[in-house]
Motif scaffolding. Structure first.
Motif, mmCIF file in Angstrom:
data_model
loop_
_atom_site.group_PDB
_atom_site.id
_atom_site.type_symbol
_atom_site.label_atom_id
_atom_site.label_comp_id
_atom_site.label_asym_id
_atom_site.label_seq_id
_atom_site.Cartn_x
_atom_site.Cartn_y
_atom_site.Cartn_z
ATOM 1 N N TYR A 33 5.741 4.341 10.851
ATOM 2 C CA TYR A 33 6.148 3.837 9.531
ATOM 3 C C TYR A 33 5.012 4.000 8.524
ATOM 4 O O TYR A 33 5.217 4.513 7.424
ATOM 5 N N LEU A 34 3.807 3.596 8.895
ATOM 6 C CA LEU A 34 2.674 3.662 7.975
ATOM 7 C C LEU A 34 2.258 5.088 7.662
ATOM 8 O O LEU A 34 1.758 5.364 6.571
ATOM 9 N N ASP A 35 2.463 5.995 8.595
ATOM 10 C CA ASP A 35 2.077 7.388 8.378
ATOM 11 C C ASP A 35 2.878 8.053 7.258
ATOM 12 O O ASP A 35 2.470 9.086 6.741
ATOM 13 N N ASP A 36 4.003 7.452 6.879
ATOM 14 C CA ASP A 36 4.815 7.993 5.790
ATOM 15 C C ASP A 36 4.224 7.708 4.414
ATOM 16 O O ASP A 36 4.717 8.210 3.414
ATOM 17 N N TYR A 40 -4.454 4.351 0.133
ATOM 18 C CA TYR A 40 -4.698 2.966 0.537
ATOM 19 C C TYR A 40 -3.659 2.011 -0.040
ATOM 20 O O TYR A 40 -3.102 1.188 0.679
ATOM 21 N N ARG A 41 -3.412 2.085 -1.337
ATOM 22 C CA ARG A 41 -2.495 1.135 -1.983
ATOM 23 C C ARG A 41 -1.086 1.233 -1.423
ATOM 24 O O ARG A 41 -0.432 0.215 -1.193
ATOM 25 N N HIS A 79 -5.351 -2.044 8.656
ATOM 26 C CA HIS A 79 -5.828 -2.284 7.302
ATOM 27 C C HIS A 79 -7.333 -2.038 7.215
ATOM 28 O O HIS A 79 -7.807 -1.393 6.277
ATOM 29 N N ARG A 80 -8.067 -2.531 8.210
ATOM 30 C CA ARG A 80 -9.521 -2.290 8.206
ATOM 31 C C ARG A 80 -9.828 -0.805 8.269
ATOM 32 O O ARG A 80 -10.713 -0.304 7.586
ATOM 33 N N GLU A 81 -9.087 -0.071 9.107
ATOM 34 C CA GLU A 81 -9.291 1.374 9.213
ATOM 35 C C GLU A 81 -8.985 2.059 7.888
ATOM 36 O O GLU A 81 -9.741 2.930 7.450
ATOM 37 N N ALA A 82 -7.905 1.666 7.249
ATOM 38 C CA ALA A 82 -7.524 2.268 5.960
ATOM 39 C C ALA A 82 -8.561 1.961 4.891
ATOM 40 O O ALA A 82 -8.904 2.832 4.092
ATOM 41 N N ALA A 83 -9.068 0.758 4.896
ATOM 42 C CA ALA A 83 -10.073 0.380 3.905
ATOM 43 C C ALA A 83 -11.314 1.243 4.051
ATOM 44 O O ALA A 83 -11.913 1.682 3.052
#
Length: 87
Positions: A33-36, A40-41, A79-83
């Motif tokens: 789901y997130l890969d779509d 970051y935002r 979230h930490r990884e994305a940040a």
């Protein structure tokens, strides 16, 4: 947000048949789901939307074995990884 509804339905299906390894399957669903989402935002908004949906009383009532709490921990890691990636 058709993708969000599909993701929530998939997680709920796994929650209904909770067994060993369910969290791994749920994490894969969340990751797909997130890969779509790009940036970051967009990913943060997708995470928030998913957490909101899972917290709804009609969904939360189907939470078995603490699956939603484990998904929340997974989302915090993501979230930490994305940040870090999008700094």
């Amino acid at each position: 947000m058709d993708r969000l509804k599909h993701t929530v339905r998939s997680i709920l299906a796994h929650a209904g048949s909770y067994r060993p390894g369910t969290i791994i399957e749920a994490e894969r669903i969340v990751d797909a789901y997130l890969d779509d989402f790009e940036g970051y935002r967009a990913r943060r908004a997708a995470m928030d939307a998913l957490l909101h949906e899972l917290a709804l009383p009609e969904h939360h009532a189907r939470n078995r074995g603490g699956l939603f709490e484990l998904i929340e921990l997974h989302l915090k890691r993501r979230h930490r990884e994305a940040a870090r990636l999008f700094q």
